[in-house]
Design a protein around this motif. Sequence first.
Motif, mmCIF file in Angstrom:
data_model
loop_
_atom_site.group_PDB
_atom_site.id
_atom_site.type_symbol
_atom_site.label_atom_id
_atom_site.label_comp_id
_atom_site.label_asym_id
_atom_site.label_seq_id
_atom_site.Cartn_x
_atom_site.Cartn_y
_atom_site.Cartn_z
ATOM 1 N N PHE A 50 0.829 -1.205 0.000
ATOM 2 C CA PHE A 50 0.000 0.000 0.000
ATOM 3 C C PHE A 50 0.866 1.259 0.000
ATOM 4 O O PHE A 50 0.514 2.264 -0.623
ATOM 5 C CB PHE A 50 -0.958 0.015 1.194
ATOM 6 C CG PHE A 50 -2.234 -0.713 0.936
ATOM 7 C CD1 PHE A 50 -3.051 -0.379 -0.127
ATOM 8 C CD2 PHE A 50 -2.641 -1.741 1.766
ATOM 9 C CE1 PHE A 50 -4.233 -1.051 -0.371
ATOM 10 C CE2 PHE A 50 -3.816 -2.428 1.534
ATOM 11 C CZ PHE A 50 -4.614 -2.087 0.460
ATOM 12 N N GLU A 51 1.973 1.207 0.692
ATOM 13 C CA GLU A 51 2.883 2.349 0.684
ATOM 14 C C GLU A 51 3.428 2.581 -0.720
ATOM 15 O O GLU A 51 3.508 3.731 -1.185
ATOM 16 C CB GLU A 51 4.026 2.132 1.669
ATOM 17 C CG GLU A 51 4.977 3.295 1.722
ATOM 18 C CD GLU A 51 6.021 3.155 2.812
ATOM 19 O OE1 GLU A 51 6.743 4.140 3.031
ATOM 20 O OE2 GLU A 51 6.103 2.096 3.444
ATOM 21 N N VAL B 227 10.875 9.120 -5.617
ATOM 22 C CA VAL B 227 9.659 8.327 -5.400
ATOM 23 C C VAL B 227 9.786 6.970 -6.086
ATOM 24 O O VAL B 227 9.407 5.942 -5.505
ATOM 25 C CB VAL B 227 8.409 9.106 -5.883
ATOM 26 C CG1 VAL B 227 7.202 8.203 -5.950
ATOM 27 C CG2 VAL B 227 8.146 10.283 -4.975
ATOM 28 N N ILE B 228 10.328 6.919 -7.290
ATOM 29 C CA ILE B 228 10.473 5.635 -7.984
ATOM 30 C C ILE B 228 11.429 4.717 -7.231
ATOM 31 O O ILE B 228 11.170 3.513 -7.084
ATOM 32 C CB ILE B 228 10.917 5.855 -9.448
ATOM 33 C CG1 ILE B 228 9.754 6.454 -10.236
ATOM 34 C CG2 ILE B 228 11.382 4.559 -10.086
ATOM 35 C CD1 ILE B 228 10.093 6.880 -11.644
ATOM 36 N N ALA C 13 10.086 -0.438 -1.598
ATOM 37 C CA ALA C 13 8.905 -0.943 -0.885
ATOM 38 C C ALA C 13 8.406 -2.247 -1.496
ATOM 39 O O ALA C 13 8.066 -3.193 -0.775
ATOM 40 C CB ALA C 13 7.798 0.108 -0.885
ATOM 41 N N VAL C 14 8.397 -2.318 -2.821
ATOM 42 C CA VAL C 14 7.946 -3.551 -3.484
ATOM 43 C C VAL C 14 8.923 -4.692 -3.210
ATOM 44 O O VAL C 14 8.512 -5.827 -2.950
ATOM 45 C CB VAL C 14 7.763 -3.308 -5.003
ATOM 46 C CG1 VAL C 14 7.552 -4.606 -5.748
ATOM 47 C CG2 VAL C 14 6.599 -2.358 -5.243
ATOM 48 N N ALA C 15 10.221 -4.388 -3.250
ATOM 49 C CA ALA C 15 11.219 -5.430 -2.968
ATOM 50 C C ALA C 15 11.088 -5.936 -1.538
ATOM 51 O O ALA C 15 11.142 -7.153 -1.296
ATOM 52 C CB ALA C 15 12.629 -4.871 -3.206
ATOM 53 N N LEU C 16 10.885 -5.029 -0.586
ATOM 54 C CA LEU C 16 10.722 -5.463 0.808
ATOM 55 C C LEU C 16 9.431 -6.251 0.993
ATOM 56 O O LEU C 16 9.394 -7.217 1.756
ATOM 57 C CB LEU C 16 10.755 -4.258 1.743
ATOM 58 C CG LEU C 16 12.121 -3.607 1.935
ATOM 59 C CD1 LEU C 16 11.996 -2.355 2.796
ATOM 60 C CD2 LEU C 16 13.105 -4.572 2.543
ATOM 61 N N GLY D 257 12.333 -2.111 6.779
ATOM 62 C CA GLY D 257 11.113 -1.334 6.582
ATOM 63 C C GLY D 257 11.136 -0.043 7.380
ATOM 64 O O GLY D 257 10.656 0.992 6.914
ATOM 65 N N ALA D 258 11.715 -0.099 8.574
ATOM 66 C CA ALA D 258 11.848 1.130 9.375
ATOM 67 C C ALA D 258 12.791 2.117 8.692
ATOM 68 O O ALA D 258 12.534 3.327 8.679
ATOM 69 C CB ALA D 258 12.349 0.784 10.774
#
Length: 139
Positions: free
Chosen positions: A46-47, A72-73, A79-82, A95-96
């Motif tokens: 979602f992020e 942003v990219i 974020a997608v990789a994590l 993530g933090a």
Amino acid sequence: MAERDEHPETPEEAEAPWEAEPDPNRSGLRDPARAARSLAAVALAFEALALLMAIVPMRMILDEPTPATVAVIVLVIAAVALAGMAKRPWVWPAGAVLQLAVIACWPIHWSLGVAGLIFACVWLYCWHVKRQLALPPKR
């Protein structure tokens, strides 16, 4: 024959879970760690989606949108990789760090910093849920 073992024909052949004493250390979830990992993956996804939706307004608002778009990219890819590697134990601290990186984008535009603060709160909540699921339930 295998189907008969899975689905007994009479109620007497079926297991009676209400007769056995429940495990006091069980949370009620089949796999609490998996539930926490799934929550983290969904939050990161979602992020990534929210950050992707920030590209167009950044391109319209800013005089020079290229640094914001690149930042942003990069954050979306992270974020997608994590989210895809949510099974790994190091994803929680990573993530933090991602949340801190989004907050650090405040100088690019204040809205990115606010989004970072919001998702940092979401990440803290996910971490709290993970810790609570690791504890034995209170009965």
